[in-house]
Write a protein that holds these residues in place. Structure first.
Motif, short mmCIF file in Angstrom:
data_model
loop_
_atom_site.label_atom_id
_atom_site.label_comp_id
_atom_site.label_asym_id
_atom_site.label_seq_id
_atom_site.Cartn_x
_atom_site.Cartn_y
_atom_site.Cartn_z
N ALA A 118 8.32 3.58 -7.49
CA ALA A 118 8.73 3.13 -8.83
C ALA A 118 8.53 2.80 -9.37
CB ALA A 118 10.30 2.53 -8.03
N ARG A 119 8.39 1.68 -9.60
CA ARG A 119 7.86 0.74 -10.70
C ARG A 119 6.69 1.30 -11.23
NH1 ARG A 119 3.55 -4.37 -9.36
NH2 ARG A 119 2.32 -4.38 -11.68
N PHE A 120 5.84 2.74 -10.89
CA PHE A 120 4.58 2.93 -11.32
C PHE A 120 4.86 4.60 -11.39
CE2 PHE A 120 1.80 -0.11 -9.20
CZ PHE A 120 1.65 -1.02 -10.75
N ASP A 121 5.58 4.43 -11.86
CA ASP A 121 6.36 6.61 -11.42
C ASP A 121 5.79 7.97 -10.61
OD1 ASP A 121 8.43 8.07 -11.39
OD2 ASP A 121 7.74 8.22 -14.17
N ALA A 122 4.89 7.17 -10.05
CA ALA A 122 3.53 7.70 -8.53
C ALA A 122 3.64 7.53 -7.85
CB ALA A 122 2.83 7.42 -9.40
N PHE A 123 3.42 8.38 -6.82
CA PHE A 123 2.64 9.46 -5.80
C PHE A 123 1.48 9.33 -5.65
CE2 PHE A 123 5.17 12.65 -6.75
CZ PHE A 123 5.22 13.27 -6.00
N GLY A 124 0.75 9.46 -4.07
CA GLY A 124 -0.28 9.85 -3.94
C GLY A 124 -1.30 8.95 -4.62
N PRO A 125 -2.23 10.04 -5.09
CA PRO A 125 -3.81 9.67 -6.23
C PRO A 125 -3.12 9.27 -7.38
CG PRO A 125 -4.03 12.11 -5.40
CD PRO A 125 -2.63 11.67 -4.62
N ALA A 126 -2.34 9.74 -7.81
CA ALA A 126 -1.91 9.29 -9.11
C ALA A 126 -1.06 7.34 -9.26
CB ALA A 126 -0.16 9.95 -9.28
N LEU A 127 -0.45 7.23 -8.17
CA LEU A 127 -0.14 6.11 -7.62
C LEU A 127 -1.06 5.10 -7.84
CD1 LEU A 127 2.33 4.00 -7.09
CD2 LEU A 127 1.89 4.23 -4.59
N VAL A 129 -4.16 5.67 -9.03
CA VAL A 129 -4.65 5.83 -10.32
C VAL A 129 -3.89 4.69 -11.35
CG1 VAL A 129 -4.85 7.34 -12.79
CG2 VAL A 129 -6.13 8.15 -10.60
N ALA A 130 -2.72 4.63 -11.17
CA ALA A 130 -2.06 4.08 -12.06
C ALA A 130 -1.73 2.56 -12.10
CB ALA A 130 0.13 4.42 -11.95
N MET A 131 -2.40 2.69 -10.14
CA MET A 131 -2.22 1.20 -9.80
C MET A 131 -3.75 0.39 -10.36
SD MET A 131 -0.55 1.19 -6.34
CE MET A 131 -0.60 -0.94 -5.59
N GLY A 132 -4.46 1.59 -10.61
CA GLY A 132 -6.30 0.80 -11.03
C GLY A 132 -5.76 0.52 -12.53
N ALA A 133 -4.57 1.31 -13.01
CA ALA A 133 -5.13 0.80 -14.92
C ALA A 133 -3.71 0.27 -15.39
CB ALA A 133 -4.42 2.24 -15.69
N ALA A 134 -3.13 -1.09 -13.88
CA ALA A 134 -2.22 -1.74 -14.52
C ALA A 134 -3.65 -3.01 -14.23
CB ALA A 134 -0.61 -1.60 -13.60
N GLU A 135 -4.46 -2.65 -13.21
CA GLU A 135 -5.19 -4.62 -13.27
C GLU A 135 -3.74 -5.42 -12.54
OE1 GLU A 135 -7.85 -5.12 -15.44
OE2 GLU A 135 -8.74 -3.10 -16.21
N CYS A 136 -3.43 -5.02 -11.66
CA CYS A 136 -2.23 -6.33 -10.99
C CYS A 136 -2.67 -7.21 -9.93
CB CYS A 136 -0.93 -5.48 -11.08
SG CYS A 136 -0.14 -4.75 -12.61
N PHE A 137 -3.21 -7.50 -9.81
CA PHE A 137 -3.95 -8.21 -8.85
C PHE A 137 -3.41 -8.74 -7.90
CE2 PHE A 137 -6.99 -6.93 -11.32
CZ PHE A 137 -8.01 -6.30 -10.98
N PRO A 138 -3.21 -8.49 -6.21
CA PRO A 138 -2.34 -10.17 -5.09
C PRO A 138 -3.07 -11.03 -5.83
CG PRO A 138 -3.15 -8.14 -3.75
CD PRO A 138 -3.66 -7.83 -5.84
N GLU A 139 -1.51 -12.45 -5.22
CA GLU A 139 -2.22 -13.67 -5.60
C GLU A 139 -3.10 -13.77 -3.78
OE1 GLU A 139 -1.75 -16.12 -8.16
OE2 GLU A 139 -0.71 -14.41 -9.10
N ALA A 140 -4.11 -14.61 -4.19
CA ALA A 140 -4.92 -15.25 -3.07
C ALA A 140 -4.24 -15.45 -1.59
CB ALA A 140 -6.51 -16.02 -3.16
#
Length: 155
Positions: A118-127, A129-140
């Motif tokens: 829902a956050r990235f409005d995507a699933f599968g490979p598109a998800l 790609v969207a997560m990569g573009a957003a560059e949101c890294f989890p906290e250590a």
């Protein structure tokens, strides 16, 4: 995967295994031929990487032993990710390019849940790609906690 920094010809996968690059969560599991670590990229909390312990660039270069371990290990890791993260689905895919050049192969085992879709409005490979573009890294610290839970499950 980005390029590494150590003496491994720029291989981040090797640098992470040798502790020449920061690896939140440390090694989650090591078998005779494979290493499991939390992904250092922006694919979300609980995403694991399953990679050969030796530098391998093509699946066709895997030894008989590495090949025999791979299927059962991917299943085992997927079961652990499912138990710990409770996703809607677990994606398993091969990644190997860094900067358009084949690199150390690694299988990404990624929990995919409704919140991320829902956050990235995507699933599968598109998800991915969207997560990569957003560059949101989890906290250590979150990665450390999840890796501890995964290690317990993988026992």
């Amino acid at each position: 995967m980005a390029e590494g920094t150590g003496m491994n010809g720029g291989c981040l996968a090797c640098d992470l295994m040798l502790r020449e690059a920061p690896l939140p969560g440390g090694t989650v599991l090591r078998t005779e031929s494979w290493v499991v670590e939390h992904c250092v990229g922006p694919l979300g909390l609980g995403t694991l990487v399953v990679k050969p312990a030796r530098h391998v660039v093509h699946v066709a270069e895997l030894t008989a032993r590495e090949s025999a371990e791979l299927g059962p290990l991917l299943h085992r890791v997927s079961v652990a990710v499912t138990e710990v993260m409770a996703p809607e689905q677990v994606y398993v895919c091969l990644w190997s390019h860094a900067g358009g050049v084949p690199g150390h192969i690694h299988f990404v085992v990624q929990p995919a849940g409704k919140v991320d879709m829902a956050r990235f409005d995507a699933f599968g490979p598109a998800l991915q790609v969207a997560m990569g573009a957003a560059e949101c890294f989890p906290e250590a610290a979150e990665v450390e906690r999840v890796c501890d839970r995964l290690r317990d499950v993988l026992g």
